[in-house]
Write an enzyme that holds these catalytic residues in place. Structure first.
Site, short mmCIF file in Angstrom:
data_model
loop_
_atom_site.label_atom_id
_atom_site.label_comp_id
_atom_site.label_asym_id
_atom_site.label_seq_id
_atom_site.Cartn_x
_atom_site.Cartn_y
_atom_site.Cartn_z
N ASP A 34 0.84 -1.21 0.00
CA ASP A 34 0.00 0.00 0.00
C ASP A 34 0.87 1.25 0.00
O ASP A 34 2.06 1.23 0.32
CB ASP A 34 -0.90 0.02 1.24
CG ASP A 34 -2.08 -0.92 1.12
OD1 ASP A 34 -2.33 -1.42 0.01
OD2 ASP A 34 -2.75 -1.17 2.14
N LYS A 56 -3.19 3.56 -3.73
CA LYS A 56 -3.89 4.63 -4.45
C LYS A 56 -3.50 5.98 -3.85
O LYS A 56 -3.58 6.18 -2.64
CB LYS A 56 -5.40 4.44 -4.39
CG LYS A 56 -5.92 3.30 -5.24
CD LYS A 56 -7.44 3.26 -5.21
CE LYS A 56 -7.97 2.21 -6.17
NZ LYS A 56 -7.53 0.85 -5.83
N MET A 171 -11.13 7.26 8.35
CA MET A 171 -11.55 7.89 7.08
C MET A 171 -12.73 8.85 7.29
O MET A 171 -13.67 8.86 6.51
CB MET A 171 -11.90 6.81 6.05
CG MET A 171 -10.74 5.91 5.70
SD MET A 171 -11.16 4.50 4.66
CE MET A 171 -12.00 3.44 5.85
#
Length: 241
Positions: A34, A56, A171
């Site tokens: 990641d 990402k 998040m």
């Protein structure tokens, strides 16, 4: 045919990976990692190992989950040990289960190696416990951002306000103000202590203490902790300075 290991790298501090996770990194022929995995951990890879960034960047730039699944399958048919290295724990708001399911259904041996999740590690750095005798007996780990394709929202913050003592939000930076309003509408006092830990264990780390009523703009990425444990932890942390 090789094996795939879905490994949790921990929250950013390279010393917080498990012994088993580190040994697998050292033995791996291929590592798919990641974006937020510590680069120090990747230095432990053996000479000649393939190291591939599949994370990402902001804006969603990077390989899709379907592409990552296919990469894991392809490498597992050519190499003995493939490590899929997730930040934190691969099963806590990660895609570890989906990746393992994809591989197992195609006959690829897969093992999940847990990691230290940032929702517990980041607050612990500032002495904030998720539960504390006499103060908090329950904790919920929730996401502030859900997949819009689900068509429905699974986290009901109004109900959560009276369901648990400590709420840890992953998040949630972009919706922090909305979450705070829902928790207050659910019965929590605007004076409820809140801690925000941005980029824990990374050079740009920030630590903010506020209240539910004062929670609005939050830097990204952050862990948000709501509950009386925040005050107890921060009070002790300040005494050590």
């Amino acid at each position: 045919m090789g094996s795939v290991y879905i490994v949790g790298a921990g929250p950013g501090d390279p010393e917080l990976i498990t012994v088993k996770g580190l040994r697998l990194i050292e033995r791996a022929d291929v590592i798919l990692h990641d974006r937020l995995v510590s680069r120090e951990l990747l230095k432990a890879a053996k000479p000649g190992a393939l190291i591939i960034d599949v994370g990402k960047s902001p804006g969603g730039v990077g390989p899709s989950q379907e592409e990552i699944n296919k990469m894991l399958l392809s490498y597992a048919t050519s190499y003995d040990i493939v490590v899929r290295l997730h930040g934190g724990d691969p099963l806590v708001f990660g895609r570890g289960f989906e990746e393992c399911k994809y591989l197992v259904e195609r006959g690829i041996p897969c093992e999940i190696v847990p990691g230290v999740t940032s929702g517990l590690a980041a607050p612990a750095k500032y002495y904030i416990p998720p539960v504390l005798r006499g103060v908090a007996s329950s904790v919920a780990l929730v996401t502030g951002r859900e997949d819009p394709s689900k068509g429905t929202r699974q986290v009901n913050f109004k109900k959560l306000a009276s369901a648990v003592d400590t709420i840890i939000i992953y998040m949630g930076a972009s919706v922090a103000g909305d979450v705070a309003r829902e928790l207050i509408a659910g019965g929590l006092s605007p004076n409820t202590p809140v801690a925000v830990i941005k980029s824990a264990f990374f050079p740009d780390e920030e630590f903010i203490v506020t209240t539910l009523g004062g929670l609005s703009a939050v830097p990204n990425p952050s862990i948000i902790v709501v509950g009386e444990v925040v005050k107890r932890g921060v009070d002790l942390w300040k005494r050590r300075l």
